[in-house]
Design a protein around this motif. Sequence first.
Motif, PDB file in Angstrom:
ATOM      1  N   LEU A  42       4.205 -40.752 -36.587  1.00  0.00           N
ATOM      2  CA  LEU A  42       3.827 -42.120 -36.949  1.00  0.00           C
ATOM      3  C   LEU A  42       4.482 -43.149 -36.030  1.00  0.00           C
ATOM      4  N   GLN A  43       5.689 -42.862 -35.569  1.00  0.00           N
ATOM      5  CA  GLN A  43       6.334 -43.765 -34.618  1.00  0.00           C
ATOM      6  C   GLN A  43       5.563 -43.776 -33.295  1.00  0.00           C
ATOM      7  N   VAL A  44       5.125 -42.609 -32.856  1.00  0.00           N
ATOM      8  CA  VAL A  44       4.327 -42.529 -31.630  1.00  0.00           C
ATOM      9  C   VAL A  44       3.000 -43.256 -31.836  1.00  0.00           C
ATOM     10  N   LEU A  45       2.359 -43.057 -32.982  1.00  0.00           N
ATOM     11  CA  LEU A  45       1.101 -43.759 -33.272  1.00  0.00           C
ATOM     12  C   LEU A  45       1.319 -45.273 -33.262  1.00  0.00           C
ATOM     13  N   ARG A  46       2.401 -45.724 -33.864  1.00  0.00           N
ATOM     14  CA  ARG A  46       2.687 -47.164 -33.896  1.00  0.00           C
ATOM     15  C   ARG A  46       2.832 -47.712 -32.466  1.00  0.00           C
ATOM     16  N   MET A  47       3.496 -46.945 -31.601  1.00  0.00           N
ATOM     17  CA  MET A  47       3.661 -47.393 -30.215  1.00  0.00           C
ATOM     18  C   MET A  47       2.313 -47.487 -29.500  1.00  0.00           C
ATOM     19  N   VAL A  48       1.433 -46.526 -29.765  1.00  0.00           N
ATOM     20  CA  VAL A  48       0.103 -46.580 -29.149  1.00  0.00           C
ATOM     21  C   VAL A  48      -0.644 -47.809 -29.651  1.00  0.00           C
ATOM     22  N   ILE A  49      -0.590 -48.047 -30.960  1.00  0.00           N
ATOM     23  CA  ILE A  49      -1.290 -49.204 -31.537  1.00  0.00           C
ATOM     24  C   ILE A  49      -0.775 -50.508 -30.926  1.00  0.00           C
ATOM     25  N   GLU A  85      -1.120 -50.092 -26.484  1.00  0.00           N
ATOM     26  CA  GLU A  85      -2.138 -49.320 -25.774  1.00  0.00           C
ATOM     27  C   GLU A  85      -2.655 -50.046 -24.546  1.00  0.00           C
ATOM     28  N   PRO A  86      -2.941 -49.322 -23.475  1.00  0.00           N
ATOM     29  CA  PRO A  86      -2.655 -47.904 -23.244  1.00  0.00           C
ATOM     30  C   PRO A  86      -1.173 -47.705 -22.926  1.00  0.00           C
ATOM     31  N   ILE A  87      -0.639 -46.562 -23.329  1.00  0.00           N
ATOM     32  CA  ILE A  87       0.774 -46.274 -23.090  1.00  0.00           C
ATOM     33  C   ILE A  87       0.922 -44.794 -22.747  1.00  0.00           C
ATOM     34  N   GLY A  88       1.827 -44.510 -21.835  1.00  0.00           N
ATOM     35  CA  GLY A  88       2.027 -43.142 -21.372  1.00  0.00           C
ATOM     36  C   GLY A  88       3.236 -42.467 -22.005  1.00  0.00           C
ATOM     37  N   ILE A  89       3.337 -41.183 -21.756  1.00  0.00           N
ATOM     38  CA  ILE A  89       4.397 -40.344 -22.328  1.00  0.00           C
ATOM     39  C   ILE A  89       5.779 -40.814 -21.881  1.00  0.00           C
ATOM     40  N   VAL A  90       5.933 -41.119 -20.600  1.00  0.00           N
ATOM     41  CA  VAL A  90       7.254 -41.486 -20.074  1.00  0.00           C
ATOM     42  C   VAL A  90       7.777 -42.742 -20.768  1.00  0.00           C
ATOM     43  N   GLU A  96      -4.126 -36.721 -31.427  1.00  0.00           N
ATOM     44  CA  GLU A  96      -5.441 -36.561 -30.807  1.00  0.00           C
ATOM     45  C   GLU A  96      -6.310 -35.606 -31.625  1.00  0.00           C
ATOM     46  N   GLU A  97      -5.712 -34.518 -32.119  1.00  0.00           N
ATOM     47  CA  GLU A  97      -6.459 -33.570 -32.956  1.00  0.00           C
ATOM     48  C   GLU A  97      -6.949 -34.227 -34.239  1.00  0.00           C
ATOM     49  N   GLU A  98      -6.194 -35.208 -34.727  1.00  0.00           N
ATOM     50  CA  GLU A  98      -6.589 -35.950 -35.933  1.00  0.00           C
ATOM     51  C   GLU A  98      -7.556 -37.099 -35.610  1.00  0.00           C
ATOM     52  N   ASN A  99      -7.923 -37.221 -34.336  1.00  0.00           N
ATOM     53  CA  ASN A  99      -8.819 -38.258 -33.837  1.00  0.00           C
ATOM     54  C   ASN A  99      -8.272 -39.674 -34.072  1.00  0.00           C
ATOM     55  N   LEU A 100      -6.936 -39.805 -34.006  1.00  0.00           N
ATOM     56  CA  LEU A 100      -6.315 -41.113 -34.184  1.00  0.00           C
ATOM     57  C   LEU A 100      -6.014 -41.783 -32.846  1.00  0.00           C
ATOM     58  N   ILE A 101      -5.934 -40.979 -31.787  1.00  0.00           N
ATOM     59  CA  ILE A 101      -5.762 -41.504 -30.430  1.00  0.00           C
ATOM     60  C   ILE A 101      -6.628 -40.681 -29.495  1.00  0.00           C
ATOM     61  N   GLU A 102      -6.793 -41.205 -28.288  1.00  0.00           N
ATOM     62  CA  GLU A 102      -7.482 -40.439 -27.254  1.00  0.00           C
ATOM     63  C   GLU A 102      -6.865 -40.790 -25.907  1.00  0.00           C
ATOM     64  N   PRO A 103      -6.920 -39.848 -24.978  1.00  0.00           N
ATOM     65  CA  PRO A 103      -6.344 -40.124 -23.656  1.00  0.00           C
ATOM     66  C   PRO A 103      -7.261 -41.033 -22.843  1.00  0.00           C
ATOM     67  N   GLY A 148      -3.271 -44.083 -20.119  1.00  0.00           N
ATOM     68  CA  GLY A 148      -2.394 -43.619 -21.197  1.00  0.00           C
ATOM     69  C   GLY A 148      -3.162 -43.509 -22.502  1.00  0.00           C
ATOM     70  N   ALA A 149      -2.427 -43.253 -23.577  1.00  0.00           N
ATOM     71  CA  ALA A 149      -3.058 -43.060 -24.888  1.00  0.00           C
ATOM     72  C   ALA A 149      -3.581 -44.389 -25.440  1.00  0.00           C
ATOM     73  N   ILE A 150      -4.749 -44.301 -26.086  1.00  0.00           N
ATOM     74  CA  ILE A 150      -5.347 -45.470 -26.744  1.00  0.00           C
ATOM     75  C   ILE A 150      -5.816 -45.056 -28.135  1.00  0.00           C
ATOM     76  N   THR A 151      -6.028 -46.041 -29.001  1.00  0.00           N
ATOM     77  CA  THR A 151      -6.492 -45.767 -30.362  1.00  0.00           C
ATOM     78  C   THR A 151      -7.977 -45.430 -30.359  1.00  0.00           C
ATOM     79  N   THR A 152      -8.454 -44.902 -31.489  1.00  0.00           N
ATOM     80  CA  THR A 152      -9.873 -44.589 -31.667  1.00  0.00           C
ATOM     81  C   THR A 152     -10.436 -45.466 -32.778  1.00  0.00           C
ATOM     82  N   GLU A 153     -11.713 -45.288 -33.048  1.00  0.00           N
ATOM     83  CA  GLU A 153     -12.324 -46.070 -34.132  1.00  0.00           C
ATOM     84  C   GLU A 153     -11.823 -45.626 -35.508  1.00  0.00           C
ATOM     85  N   ASP A 154     -11.201 -44.440 -35.605  1.00  0.00           N
ATOM     86  CA  ASP A 154     -10.675 -43.950 -36.882  1.00  0.00           C
ATOM     87  C   ASP A 154      -9.256 -44.452 -37.195  1.00  0.00           C
ATOM     88  N   THR A 155      -8.588 -45.007 -36.194  1.00  0.00           N
ATOM     89  CA  THR A 155      -7.182 -45.385 -36.357  1.00  0.00           C
ATOM     90  C   THR A 155      -6.994 -46.434 -37.449  1.00  0.00           C
TER      91      THR A 155
END
Length: 101
Positions: A16-23, A26-31, A52-59, A63-70
């Motif tokens: 959830l902390q990683v998801l919050r950072m993406v939100i 975004e876009p944000i990378g691993i480093v 990504e498997e939960e379809n909450l972000i996509e590459p 970097g990572a960005i949110t999806t329409e399901d987020t």
Amino acid sequence: MIDRLEKEVDMLERHLQVLRMVIENEPIGIVKMSNETGYPHHKVRYSLRVLEEENLIEPSSQGAITTEDTADFVDDLDEKIDEIVEKLEGMKIEDIPEIEG
């Protein structure tokens, strides 16, 4: 028995902390995420894969960005956490006579 639950909660907290950072960034990378959270790269990468498997972000190429399901997930999150907390509160063993043994 309770140790597994504690580990799962810690992992969920990281996801959830990683998801919050993406939100928020975004876009944000691993480093950048690793540097800002203090989590090792491999743990951030794992959280990103789970999200990504939960379809909450996509590459993306940046970097990572949110999806329409987020947004729907975030809207429902507090209620789901409250339900789990309530269930856990009901599991407490309080006010019982002293156990002899």
